[in-house]
Design a protein around this motif. Sequence first.
Motif, PDB file in Angstrom:
ATOM      1  N   SER A  66      -2.931   3.472  -2.551  1.00 36.73           N
ATOM      2  CA  SER A  66      -3.510   4.187  -3.577  1.00 36.73           C
ATOM      3  C   SER A  66      -3.681   3.115  -4.805  1.00 36.73           C
ATOM      4  CB  SER A  66      -2.596   5.181  -4.214  1.00 36.73           C
ATOM      5  OG  SER A  66      -3.008   5.745  -5.381  1.00 36.73           O
ATOM      6  N   HIS A  67      -5.332   3.103  -5.220  1.00 30.42           N
ATOM      7  CA  HIS A  67      -5.925   2.441  -6.267  1.00 30.42           C
ATOM      8  C   HIS A  67      -5.803   0.814  -5.953  1.00 30.42           C
ATOM      9  CE1 HIS A  67      -6.044   6.027  -8.691  1.00 30.42           C
ATOM     10  NE2 HIS A  67      -4.740   6.079  -8.568  1.00 30.42           N
ATOM     11  N   THR A  68      -5.853   0.662  -4.760  1.00 27.37           N
ATOM     12  CA  THR A  68      -6.013  -0.697  -4.247  1.00 27.37           C
ATOM     13  C   THR A  68      -7.083  -1.829  -4.760  1.00 27.37           C
ATOM     14  OG1 THR A  68      -6.955  -0.437  -2.004  1.00 27.37           O
ATOM     15  CG2 THR A  68      -4.607  -0.304  -2.080  1.00 27.37           C
ATOM     16  N   GLY A  69      -7.916  -1.118  -5.357  1.00 28.61           N
ATOM     17  CA  GLY A  69      -9.118  -1.790  -5.941  1.00 28.61           C
ATOM     18  C   GLY A  69      -8.905  -2.482  -7.087  1.00 28.61           C
ATOM     19  N   SER A  70      -7.770  -2.248  -7.930  1.00 29.59           N
ATOM     20  CA  SER A  70      -7.428  -2.812  -9.206  1.00 29.59           C
ATOM     21  C   SER A  70      -6.615  -3.902  -8.814  1.00 29.59           C
ATOM     22  CB  SER A  70      -6.467  -1.923  -9.840  1.00 29.59           C
ATOM     23  OG  SER A  70      -5.452  -1.280  -9.218  1.00 29.59           O
ATOM     24  N   LYS A  83       5.049   8.846   6.483  1.00 26.59           N
ATOM     25  CA  LYS A  83       4.461   9.312   5.317  1.00 26.59           C
ATOM     26  C   LYS A  83       3.843   8.438   4.454  1.00 26.59           C
ATOM     27  CE  LYS A  83       8.128  12.843   4.236  1.00 26.59           C
ATOM     28  NZ  LYS A  83       8.967  13.425   3.187  1.00 26.59           N
ATOM     29  N   LEU A  84       3.742   7.283   4.434  1.00 31.57           N
ATOM     30  CA  LEU A  84       3.197   6.291   3.744  1.00 31.57           C
ATOM     31  C   LEU A  84       1.895   6.175   4.503  1.00 31.57           C
ATOM     32  CD1 LEU A  84       3.107   4.211   1.325  1.00 31.57           C
ATOM     33  CD2 LEU A  84       4.210   2.439   3.074  1.00 31.57           C
ATOM     34  N   GLU A  85       2.139   5.956   5.682  1.00 33.62           N
ATOM     35  CA  GLU A  85       0.787   5.826   6.691  1.00 33.62           C
ATOM     36  C   GLU A  85      -0.175   7.027   6.793  1.00 33.62           C
ATOM     37  OE1 GLU A  85       2.333   4.181  10.235  1.00 33.62           O
ATOM     38  OE2 GLU A  85       3.040   2.228   9.574  1.00 33.62           O
ATOM     39  N   LYS A  86       0.199   8.333   6.545  1.00 35.89           N
ATOM     40  CA  LYS A  86      -0.398   9.338   6.712  1.00 35.89           C
ATOM     41  C   LYS A  86      -1.044   9.573   5.323  1.00 35.89           C
ATOM     42  CE  LYS A  86       2.021  11.660  10.330  1.00 35.89           C
ATOM     43  NZ  LYS A  86       2.710  12.984  10.774  1.00 35.89           N
ATOM     44  N   GLY A  87      -0.454   8.912   4.268  1.00 36.60           N
ATOM     45  CA  GLY A  87      -1.131   9.276   2.949  1.00 36.60           C
ATOM     46  C   GLY A  87      -0.439  10.490   2.218  1.00 36.60           C
TER      47      GLY A  87
END
Length: 126
Positions: A37-41, A24-28
Amino acid sequence: MLRGIEDGWFTGEIADAAFAYQTKLEKGEKLIVGVNSHTGSVTGDLEILRVSHEVEVEQRRDLADRRSGRDQQAVDDSLAELVRAATGDDNLIEPMLAAVRVEATLGEICGALREVWGDYQEPARF
């Protein structure tokens, strides 16, 4: 319960749940902030704690000092009582706490229980 442990049922259920979670994690379908999610922060690399060799030497010296200052006969007696309890149906909490109170180390306590039960080997399951 014991049969489930020996047959690997519990570890199998845990493995199946972990696989489903990771899928589930890898499929989003499962979102974790900062991971998928929100990895840019997330800013900069994390600093990893590095423990020097001197710390190990100091810890070993402290352990040797503690062992030399304790009543070894009391430690041996408490570990023997722990082994006696472990070979029967007695509750292990009190003998384990008694061993800790006379300053038996975690390694000594685990070693005493290992003599009774051996090392656990998880059965392979795919």
